[in-house]
Motif scaffolding. Structure first.
Motif, mmCIF file in Angstrom:
data_model
loop_
_atom_site.group_PDB
_atom_site.id
_atom_site.type_symbol
_atom_site.label_atom_id
_atom_site.label_comp_id
_atom_site.label_asym_id
_atom_site.label_seq_id
_atom_site.Cartn_x
_atom_site.Cartn_y
_atom_site.Cartn_z
ATOM 1 N N GLY A 127 6.984 21.698 -0.014
ATOM 2 C CA GLY A 127 6.951 20.643 -1.355
ATOM 3 C C GLY A 127 8.241 20.628 -1.718
ATOM 4 O O GLY A 127 8.501 19.791 -2.893
ATOM 5 N N GLN A 128 9.335 21.083 -1.315
ATOM 6 C CA GLN A 128 10.715 20.996 -1.577
ATOM 7 C C GLN A 128 11.648 20.477 -0.516
ATOM 8 O O GLN A 128 12.637 21.075 0.004
ATOM 9 C CB GLN A 128 11.244 22.155 -2.314
ATOM 10 C CG GLN A 128 10.313 22.669 -3.468
ATOM 11 C CD GLN A 128 10.819 24.158 -4.017
ATOM 12 O OE1 GLN A 128 11.998 24.717 -3.564
ATOM 13 N NE2 GLN A 128 10.270 24.741 -4.916
ATOM 14 N N PRO A 129 11.502 19.172 -0.226
ATOM 15 C CA PRO A 129 12.255 18.613 1.046
ATOM 16 C C PRO A 129 13.710 18.685 0.649
ATOM 17 O O PRO A 129 14.278 18.391 1.955
ATOM 18 C CB PRO A 129 11.631 17.179 1.072
ATOM 19 C CG PRO A 129 11.130 16.805 -0.580
ATOM 20 C CD PRO A 129 10.634 18.284 -0.812
ATOM 21 N N ASP A 130 14.175 18.582 -0.632
ATOM 22 C CA ASP A 130 15.590 18.375 -0.563
ATOM 23 C C ASP A 130 16.524 19.919 -0.708
ATOM 24 O O ASP A 130 17.745 19.849 -0.990
ATOM 25 C CB ASP A 130 16.039 17.656 -2.020
ATOM 26 C CG ASP A 130 15.517 16.187 -1.921
ATOM 27 O OD1 ASP A 130 15.505 15.794 -0.974
ATOM 28 O OD2 ASP A 130 15.183 15.889 -2.950
ATOM 29 N N GLY A 131 15.756 21.040 -0.722
ATOM 30 C CA GLY A 131 16.061 22.257 -0.630
ATOM 31 C C GLY A 131 15.287 23.147 -1.628
ATOM 32 O O GLY A 131 14.662 22.599 -2.616
ATOM 33 N N ALA A 132 15.594 24.401 -1.571
ATOM 34 C CA ALA A 132 14.938 25.365 -2.269
ATOM 35 C C ALA A 132 15.192 25.374 -3.822
ATOM 36 O O ALA A 132 16.492 25.374 -4.003
ATOM 37 C CB ALA A 132 14.938 26.918 -1.970
ATOM 38 N N LEU A 133 14.347 25.245 -4.637
ATOM 39 C CA LEU A 133 14.484 25.318 -6.069
ATOM 40 C C LEU A 133 14.571 26.570 -6.670
ATOM 41 O O LEU A 133 14.129 27.459 -6.092
ATOM 42 C CB LEU A 133 13.604 24.324 -7.049
ATOM 43 C CG LEU A 133 13.573 22.790 -6.614
ATOM 44 C CD1 LEU A 133 12.279 22.376 -7.325
ATOM 45 C CD2 LEU A 133 14.635 22.244 -6.912
ATOM 46 N N PRO A 134 15.459 27.002 -7.666
ATOM 47 C CA PRO A 134 15.743 28.104 -8.334
ATOM 48 C C PRO A 134 14.083 28.655 -8.888
ATOM 49 O O PRO A 134 13.291 27.885 -9.097
ATOM 50 C CB PRO A 134 16.205 27.898 -9.761
ATOM 51 C CG PRO A 134 16.964 27.011 -9.216
ATOM 52 C CD PRO A 134 16.157 25.822 -8.271
ATOM 53 N N THR A 135 13.798 29.989 -8.682
ATOM 54 C CA THR A 135 12.423 30.450 -9.096
ATOM 55 C C THR A 135 12.621 30.556 -10.456
ATOM 56 O O THR A 135 13.643 30.732 -11.184
ATOM 57 C CB THR A 135 12.248 31.673 -8.422
ATOM 58 O OG1 THR A 135 13.384 32.695 -8.635
ATOM 59 C CG2 THR A 135 12.039 31.719 -6.816
ATOM 60 N N ALA A 136 11.283 30.392 -10.932
ATOM 61 C CA ALA A 136 11.227 30.836 -12.664
ATOM 62 C C ALA A 136 11.987 32.292 -12.779
ATOM 63 O O ALA A 136 11.329 33.393 -11.928
ATOM 64 C CB ALA A 136 9.895 30.529 -12.996
ATOM 65 N N TYR A 137 12.463 32.362 -13.974
ATOM 66 C CA TYR A 137 12.859 33.764 -14.183
ATOM 67 C C TYR A 137 11.894 34.892 -14.399
ATOM 68 O O TYR A 137 11.844 36.110 -13.741
ATOM 69 C CB TYR A 137 13.889 34.151 -15.286
ATOM 70 C CG TYR A 137 15.059 33.569 -15.382
ATOM 71 C CD1 TYR A 137 15.729 32.761 -14.100
ATOM 72 C CD2 TYR A 137 15.736 33.348 -16.451
ATOM 73 C CE1 TYR A 137 16.830 31.932 -14.231
ATOM 74 C CE2 TYR A 137 17.318 32.479 -16.432
ATOM 75 C CZ TYR A 137 17.601 31.993 -15.203
ATOM 76 O OH TYR A 137 18.867 31.310 -15.327
ATOM 77 N N THR A 138 10.794 34.420 -14.883
ATOM 78 C CA THR A 138 9.626 35.345 -15.019
ATOM 79 C C THR A 138 8.894 35.451 -13.671
ATOM 80 O O THR A 138 7.840 36.295 -13.490
ATOM 81 C CB THR A 138 8.596 34.471 -15.891
ATOM 82 O OG1 THR A 138 8.398 33.029 -15.493
ATOM 83 C CG2 THR A 138 9.037 34.546 -17.290
ATOM 84 N N ASP A 139 9.339 34.824 -12.867
ATOM 85 C CA ASP A 139 8.834 35.155 -11.140
ATOM 86 C C ASP A 139 9.623 35.905 -10.404
ATOM 87 O O ASP A 139 9.438 35.974 -9.072
ATOM 88 C CB ASP A 139 8.413 33.779 -10.532
ATOM 89 C CG ASP A 139 7.268 33.190 -11.242
ATOM 90 O OD1 ASP A 139 6.372 33.698 -11.808
ATOM 91 O OD2 ASP A 139 7.088 31.826 -11.080
ATOM 92 N N THR A 140 10.621 36.463 -10.871
ATOM 93 C CA THR A 140 11.798 37.210 -10.315
ATOM 94 C C THR A 140 11.691 38.690 -10.872
ATOM 95 O O THR A 140 11.821 38.977 -11.894
ATOM 96 C CB THR A 140 13.112 36.516 -10.545
ATOM 97 O OG1 THR A 140 13.056 35.278 -9.995
ATOM 98 C CG2 THR A 140 14.221 37.329 -9.693
ATOM 99 N N ARG A 141 11.296 39.525 -9.781
ATOM 100 C CA ARG A 141 11.016 40.776 -10.188
ATOM 101 C C ARG A 141 12.318 41.588 -9.548
ATOM 102 O O ARG A 141 12.802 41.409 -8.436
ATOM 103 C CB ARG A 141 9.788 41.334 -9.467
ATOM 104 C CG ARG A 141 8.506 40.918 -9.942
ATOM 105 C CD ARG A 141 7.491 40.996 -8.959
ATOM 106 N NE ARG A 141 7.063 42.343 -8.632
ATOM 107 C CZ ARG A 141 6.456 42.708 -7.454
ATOM 108 N NH1 ARG A 141 5.816 41.541 -6.722
ATOM 109 N NH2 ARG A 141 6.342 44.091 -7.390
ATOM 110 N N VAL A 142 12.831 42.375 -10.762
ATOM 111 C CA VAL A 142 14.260 42.999 -10.352
ATOM 112 C C VAL A 142 13.962 44.524 -10.528
ATOM 113 O O VAL A 142 13.401 44.757 -11.680
ATOM 114 C CB VAL A 142 15.239 42.519 -11.110
ATOM 115 C CG1 VAL A 142 16.795 43.093 -10.958
ATOM 116 C CG2 VAL A 142 15.269 40.973 -11.186
ATOM 117 N N ARG A 143 14.449 45.506 -9.753
ATOM 118 C CA ARG A 143 14.691 46.841 -9.990
ATOM 119 C C ARG A 143 16.131 47.128 -10.152
ATOM 120 O O ARG A 143 16.981 46.872 -9.200
ATOM 121 C CB ARG A 143 14.054 47.646 -8.722
ATOM 122 C CG ARG A 143 14.138 49.189 -9.062
ATOM 123 C CD ARG A 143 13.307 49.875 -8.008
ATOM 124 N NE ARG A 143 13.427 49.368 -6.721
ATOM 125 C CZ ARG A 143 13.061 50.251 -5.583
ATOM 126 N NH1 ARG A 143 12.014 50.957 -5.816
ATOM 127 N NH2 ARG A 143 13.348 49.834 -4.429
#
Length: 223
Positions: A76-92
């Protein structure tokens, strides 16, 4: 009575001694003058000291270079990967500097931007000079999104199977950029890192396990 010949020999001997002394003192004075000029030039910054080299922290070695994975194709992103939403990015957040408090400082900034912080900041049994992101093949887009928050960031693909990203904070860490300086837009594709390698061509590193609470702080240099 002293003979004239003996007096003349003694005079000559003293004259030669005085000449040698004059030469020795002259060399010493010239040497000290040169040293003084050199020291003044180093102090003023006109030249660099031959002994001037950066301090090296004992126990911290040069970090190994790793290939950076390219961004994957996203449906669904033919032009390249879009940034993920910050709320969907889990960080340790993990401290790899040997100094306390750095992970907590990063936690405040990233949490304020909406990144999901996994657990409480911890430590890893190793010392790093530069900070690293460690992530698996399922978290490449998230890792690029997080890396954009920093002026520079080392990226390491490991063998984890989830999307959690480990931020290992090194001794020479760079703090996150200001929000206005982060070059991300929700509708603009991410850009591959220069010289990136397809993820399926990289042998992932072994995932680093954080030190358990209560374990002795026996840190090892990074390899």
């Amino acid at each position: 009575m002293t003979s004239p010949g003996y007096d003349q020999a003694r005079v000559e001997r003293r004259r030669r001694e005085h000449e040698r002394q004059a030469v020795v003192f002259g060399v010493l004075i010239a040497f000290l003058a040169v040293c003084g000029i050199f020291a003044l030039a180093v102090y003023s910054g006109a030249i660099s000291s031959p002994f001037d080299r950066p301090f090296t922290t004992v126990g911290v070695s040069e970090q190994k270079s790793y290939p950076v994975p390219c961004l994957p194709a996203v449906k669904g992103q033919p032009d390249g990967a879009l940034p993920t939403a910050y709320t969907d990015t889990r960080v340790r957040l993990l401290n790899a500097s040997g100094e306390q408090g750095l992970a907590s400082a990063h936690e405040t900034v990233l949490a304020d931007r909406g990144f999901v912080i996994e657990g409480t900041p911890g430590n890893v049994p190793m010392l790093l000079q530069e900070s690293e992101l460690r992530f698996g093949t399922k978290g490449i887009v998230q890792a690029y999104t997080l890396a954009a928050q920093f002026p520079k960031m080392r990226m390491v693909l490991d063998d984890r199977r989830d999307r959690v990203i480990d931020l290992l904070i090194g001794e020479n860490f760079d703090p996150p950029l200001g929000v206005e300086d982060v070059e991300l837009a929700a509708d603009q594709p991410l850009r591959n890192a220069e010289g990136c390698v397809p993820a399926d061509e990289i042998t992932p590193e072994k995932r680093i396990k954080p030190a358990k609470e209560g374990e002795p702080d026996e840190v090892q240099p990074a390899k």
